[in-house]
Design a protein around this motif. Structure first.
Motif: not given
Length: 630
Positions: A421-428, A578-581, A594-596, A615-619
């Motif tokens: 997981v992660g914002p757009t453009g993080a490299g997922k 591997f699940v990109v979500a 995994v948070v990217m 942290g980042a995931y909680q936000r």
């Protein structure tokens, strides 16, 4: 979507491209030599024709003259009588022809000569027809091979090349340009060979009649050839520009048609029309310049042809009057002079077509010359059975000079579900592309069951994966064929079970033709969510060792998502996934999250651990499930 026209590029290698086409053509050696043989015979027979017709003219002329003199006298007596009467010119003419006073026209001999000429031209036409059939065979076989090579090349170039090209541009090279090469060769190959043989044959025949008239007939040809060469230099870049602009226009049309709903929704029809008009105008300008410049060649050659005709007619007439040549010989020579310049004029008329074909061939060869993915000669076999332990070991990667992923390490144990997981453009998605070796690493390595994936054949590596992407892909065919895409030997029962597991079986059975219902490549007739379910069913049927699910439930409704999640849980059982979500609700039960951010892993753990860490995931989780502001 804007495509601005640049200055026309100079062709990289005009002669090299032509030579490369000829080498491909000469792969059909037997057919090509048949073309040459039939062309030589047909041309040789055609070249003899004017000499025979000249003999027929002499029979008529000699017979007409003989009827003016009394029967019984000899030709020598008639000549002497004319000289005594002071008519030296006519006496000289009579002395140069085959004349029997009082005989008149020998119609029997004339008939046999004319019948021989008709038979000669008929056989010549038959050989020319055979030549055309063989030329068609050679060209179409060559072009079919060219299409196969292009198709193979598209499957072997790196994904980075395809990502850097407009889809319509690639389509234009693989369709329009190849068709133009075929059309150009089809219309010019046999004609140019025949023209060359015709020029050579007529030149020989003209020399046998009168070397002086031959020199007069050919003296202006070098000048015309030099002028033609200069014109070709200026027109060839315009043909390159023409087909470059064709590719750009196709790219624009493909983009607009593919996204026509978006164009309409956002009111961009006028803008799209303006861009089309700009591309269409650029194509018009390039095409006009190419045809206009190359079109000058034919009038130049026609002027040379007419000038030769006048010179030959005048000087030939003088030589007939002086008794040096017979009128039939002059007639044959004039016909030969036409046959000599006509092929040159025809070749000049075909030069623009040939240049257009070479411009397209250059674009096709440009695609064929693109570097392929490295050959995997010493590749290893995957460890069998595949357990599915995947390790990212200090991986770094960038699409450009700016780094995207740096020093990333990650371990996926067999059977684990790894959510990314992660914002757009993080490299997922980039991470999954690296895992599939769509791109090679800049540094570090990725291992599968302890084997570096760079040591495996790409095909063997990808055989271990099942992939469901956010952008659904279906091809024109039946629903059953689309589901069985990854397992072509699947039975109808296997297809139905996979569809049932993906919760798409009920929908399919409501269609009039069930699994035999045909859909197009855009999935026409089924909704976006149903298309997504079909691709999930395809992954079920493939039964892979490792799954990659890139936003696999993004297009389904909430109720269907719940059903699909249950099915995907069963599918993931015992498999590394591997699940990109983006929807965090879909990955709460993942074994490892995994948070990217900016190409790096900033957090990892289970859902509860990451929420507790704050942290980042909680936000991300809070932002997604926060109540809207009142």
């Amino acid at each position: 979507m804007s495509h601005q026209a640049g200055p026309p590029a100079k062709p990289a290698d005009f002669r090299g491209t032509f030579a490369r086409l000829l080498r491909r053509l000469f792969a059909e050696r037997v057919v090509v030599w048949g073309i040459v043989a039939f062309g030589f015979i047909g041309t040789a027979l055609s070249v003899v024709g004017p000499r025979i017709l000249g003999h027929a003219t002499d029979l008529v002329f000699d017979g007409f003259l003989s009827s003016r003199f009394p029967e019984g006298a000899t030709k020598e007596e008639v000549v002497e009588q004319l000289r005594q009467q002071g008519d030296d010119r006519l006496a000289q003419l009579i002395g140069s022809v085959d004349l029997t006073p009082g005989r008149g026209i020998d119609f029997t001999a004339l008939a046999w000569v004319l019948l021989g000429a008709v038979a000669l031209y008929l056989v010549a036409s038959l050989f020319t027809w055979f030549q055309g059939v063989l030329a068609t065979t050679a060209v179409q076989r060559m072009v079919a091979g060219l299409r196969r090579d292009v198709e193979d090349q598209v499957h072997h170039v790196p994904l980075s090349y395809l990502d850097g090209q407009e889809r319509g541009e690639i389509l234009s090279r693989t369709t329009n340009d190849i068709d133009n090469v075929a059309q150009s060769l089809q219309q010019t190959l046999s004609q140019m060979l025949t023209s060359l043989l015709m020029v050579l044959g007529t030149l020989i025949m003209m020399l046998t009649i009168s070397p002086l008239l031959t020199v007069i007939a050919v003296v202006t040809i070098p000048v015309a050839i030099v002028v033609t060469g200069q014109i070709m230099k200026r027109s060839q870049p315009q043909f390159i520009a023409q087909w470059t602009q064709t590719g750009r226009l196709n790219a624009h049309v493909e983009e607009t048609f593919t996204g026509h709903e978006v164009v309409k929704v956002f009111g961009r029809r006028e803008r799209a029309r303006e861009e089309f008009d700009a591309s269409n105008g650029a194509l018009f300008d390039a095409s006009f310049r190419a045809q206009f410049i190359s079109g000058v060649i034919q009038p130049v050659m026609m002027f040379v042809s007419n000038l030769n005709y006048v010179l030959v007619a005048v000087i030939g007439g003088v030589r007939v009057a002086s008794g040096t040549l017979s009128i039939g010989s002059v007639q044959a020579f004039i016909q030969y002079s036409r046959q000599f310049t006509q092929p040159l004029t025809q070749v000049a008329a075909m030069i623009n077509l040939l240049q257009s074909g070479l411009a397209s061939a250059e674009r096709v060869f440009g695609l064929l010359d693109e570097p392929r993915e490295p050959t995997e000669i010493d590749a290893r076999e995957p460890v069998q059975p595949v357990r599915g332990r995947v390790v990212f070991d200090d991986v770094s990667f960038s699409y450009t000079d700016e780094p995207l992923i740096e020093h990333l390490s990650l371990v996926a144990e067999p059977g684990q579900t790894i959510a990314i997981v992660g914002p757009t453009g993080a490299g997922k998605t980039t991470l999954t592309n690296l895992l599939l070796r769509f791109y090679d690493l800049d540094a570090g390595r990725i291992t599968l069951d302890g084997v570096d994936i760079a040591e495996l054949r790409r095909a063997d590596l990808r055989d271990q994966f099942g992939v469901v992407l956010q952008d659904t892909w279906l091809f024109s065919g039946t629903i059953g064929e689309n589901i069985a895409y990854g397992a072509e030997d699947a039975s109808p029962d296997d297809i139905a079970r996979a569809a049932e597991a993906a919760h798409v079986d009920h929908f399919v059975r409501t269609l009039p033709d069930g699994y035999e219902t045909r859909i197009d490549d855009d999935g026409g007739g089924v909704s976006a969510g149903q298309r997504q379910l079909l691709t999930i069913a395809r992954a079920f049927l493939a039964d892979p060792a490792i799954l990659i699910l890139d936003e696999a439930t993004s297009s389904v409704d909430t109720r269907t998502e719940t059903l699909v999640q249950e099915a995907m849980t069963r599918l993931r059982s015992g498999r590394t996934s591997f699940v990109v979500a983006h929807r965090l609700s879909t990955i709460r039960d993942a074994d490892h999250i995994v948070v990217m951010e900016h190409g790096a892993i900033v957090e990892q753990g289970t859902h509860d651990e990451l929420i507790e860490a704050g942290g980042a995931y909680q936000r991300l989780y809070a932002a997604q499930f926060a109540a809207p502001a009142s």
